[in-house]
Motif scaffolding. Structure first.
Motif, short mmCIF file in Angstrom:
data_model
loop_
_atom_site.label_atom_id
_atom_site.label_comp_id
_atom_site.label_asym_id
_atom_site.label_seq_id
_atom_site.Cartn_x
_atom_site.Cartn_y
_atom_site.Cartn_z
N ARG A 8 1.03 -1.14 -0.07
CA ARG A 8 0.04 -0.04 -0.11
C ARG A 8 0.74 1.19 0.00
N TRP A 9 0.41 2.11 -0.63
CA TRP A 9 0.99 3.67 -0.41
C TRP A 9 0.20 4.36 0.64
N TYR A 10 0.94 5.37 1.09
CA TYR A 10 0.53 5.89 1.99
C TYR A 10 0.01 7.35 1.82
N SER A 33 -6.32 6.89 3.98
CA SER A 33 -4.79 6.99 4.51
C SER A 33 -3.97 6.00 3.64
N TYR A 34 -4.78 4.95 3.03
CA TYR A 34 -4.08 3.98 2.29
C TYR A 34 -4.48 3.69 1.04
N ASP A 37 -3.91 0.89 -1.98
CA ASP A 37 -3.68 -0.44 -2.32
C ASP A 37 -3.01 -0.39 -3.83
N GLU A 94 7.93 3.78 3.55
CA GLU A 94 7.35 2.59 4.38
C GLU A 94 8.56 1.34 4.28
#
Length: 450
Positions: free
Chosen positions: A17-19, A63-64, A66, A244
């Motif tokens: 996942r990206w934040y 917040s995230y 995929d 991350e």
């Protein structure tokens, strides 16, 4: 392992996942505005330039996000990237500080830029786009997008800032090897380029001008879209895979950073490293100082104005609230071509206004001195852009030598300089000068704010 040099993750540990930092901020960032109405723009205003999936990420409140499996599959060509402990540099400096660097030069094009180029190409191809246009400064972004387009069967057309086009001919050849078409900017292929050339036939160009040309071309072709290598929210989102991974690697190292340092032009490399650590800081789980480093010749954070401005020179983009030197500002042709942008990412500008990170500006001779010092100790010749961050790291490490503080320093080495060696040649020959921005030039540029 007290003597360990690098901390690596297995492919199975690749973040999925990206934040998105926006939901965790104490205040939301100001919205982009339509230049005519001065009202916030909607998704329909961005549709001629970006696919719907990227527009959704640009305004996401989640917040995230995929990461699609197709993107992860390409990421696995080089990710996870290593985290190094710069033990030899520490020894050379005689510092008690512990210096770490996240090395993004292991990517196919030698920089962090494919982290966003790959998903941008994927989302465009998934929505039926056949051609992407873009700008590039040093050529790192253009190379990354050319590579990504080759992975998903897209045509790629690049406008490269003239100063870098002349300084870095092998970047053009890399882009062409991946299948891209490359033009020097300003060019006579667009109305915005022709207007610049009419005023100054010898213009060295700027990222703002190159953006105008690429946007103009994309807007005129229904089968084309525009791809941006920095500045926008979705670009910074994709780059958070850097931070991350680094968080997981610091757990392996059993350490916690006291200072996080990154170079800033548009802001994607800096945000990509810093945002996951900022999440931890806001949650009270760690408390690092976060420091942005920009060139003294193009100091948007340290000397620019926080105001609404165009992201390009011709005024084709929406108005963005950002730290800016004025959209008509053309920086001196310093060797860190990727940092020659008149504005800072709106999201980073907002976070800076909130006081959540600090910024400094450094001249290019000090940066290249740090780059040479790093290369002779660690064996990697850093690109001119991350050499700015390294200069700040060296400053801090020397300060720790004087105070005896065992500070933990983290930086992102966002690319190597294998195609930037003429810049090092100029430095080693004593031919490099610092290009400080005069108050007169800055005032004239800021007078162009809309």
């Amino acid at each position: 392992m007290s003597g360990r040099t690098k901390y690596t993750l297995d492919e199975a540990d690749l973040p999925a996942r990206w934040y998105n930092v926006v939901p965790d901020l104490p205040e939301p960032p100001p919205p982009p505005l339509h230049p005519g109405t001065r009202e916030p723009i909607g998704p329909a205003d961005l549709a001629p330039l970006f696919p719907q999936a990227l527009i959704a990420q640009e305004v996401s409140g989640e917040s995230y996000v995929d990461i699609p499996e197709e993107v992860l599959d390409v990421y696995r060509l080089w990710r996870p990237s290593p985290l190094f402990r710069a033990r030899r540099l520490e020894k050379a400096l005689g510092t008690p500080a512990r210096i770490y660097y996240k090395y993004e030069g292991v990517s196919p094009v030698g920089s962090h830029k494919p982290n966003t180029a790959v998903p941008q190409a994927f989302y465009n191809a998934a929505e039926g786009v056949t051609r992407l246009t873009t700008e590039t400064g040093a050529g790192q972004w253009g190379s990354a997008l050319a590579f990504a387009c080759a992975q998903f069967g897209l045509e790629c057309e690049v406008w490269q800032v003239r100063a870098s086009y002349d300084q870095k001919p092998y970047r053009k050849l890399m882009m062409e090897t991946f299948g891209a078409t490359v033009h020097p900017s300003p060019s006579d292929l667009t109305a915005s380029g022709r207007a610049i050339l009419a005023a100054d036939p010898h213009s060295a160009g700027s990222l703002g001008i190159a953006i105008s040309e690429a946007v103009e071309q994309a807007a005129a072709d229904p089968s084309a879209r525009y791809a941006l290598g920095s500045v926008l929210n979705h670009v910074l989102l994709h780059q958070t895979i850097i931070g991350e991974e680094a968080l997981r690697q610091f757990r392996l190292a059993g350490d916690t950073p006291d200072l996080i340092v990154g170079c800033t032009g548009g802001g994607s490399n800096f945000g990509g490293l810093a945002f996951p650590f900022l999440r931890e800081k806001l949650a009270g789980r760690m408390d690092p100082v976060i420091r942005a480093v920009e060139p003294a010749a193009c100091p948007s954070l340290t000397r620019g104005t926080y105001a609404y401005d165009f992201g390009d020179t011709a005024g084709l983009t929406p108005l963005l609230k950002m730290h800016t030197l004025g959209h008509e500002f053309i920086p001196d042709p310093i060797h860190a071509g990727g940092l020659r942008y008149h504005g800072m990412a709106p999201l980073l500008s907002h976070i800076h206004e909130l006081g959540l990170f600090e910024a400094v500006a450094i001249g290019q001779r000090e940066c290249f001195a740090a780059g040479v010092r790093f290369a002779r100790a660690e064996g990697i010749i850093p690109a001119p852009e991350p050499a700015h961050a390294l200069a700040a790291c060296v400053r801090e490490a020397v300060r720790c030598k004087e105070t005896g503080e065992e500070k933990v320093i983290l930086t992102a080495l966002c690319g190597h300089a294998h195609l930037d060696l003429p810049a090092y040649g100029a430095y080693l020959a004593g031919e490099m000068t610092d290009n400080d921005l005069s108050e007169e030039t800055l005032s004239a540029a800021l007078a162009t704010l809309p």
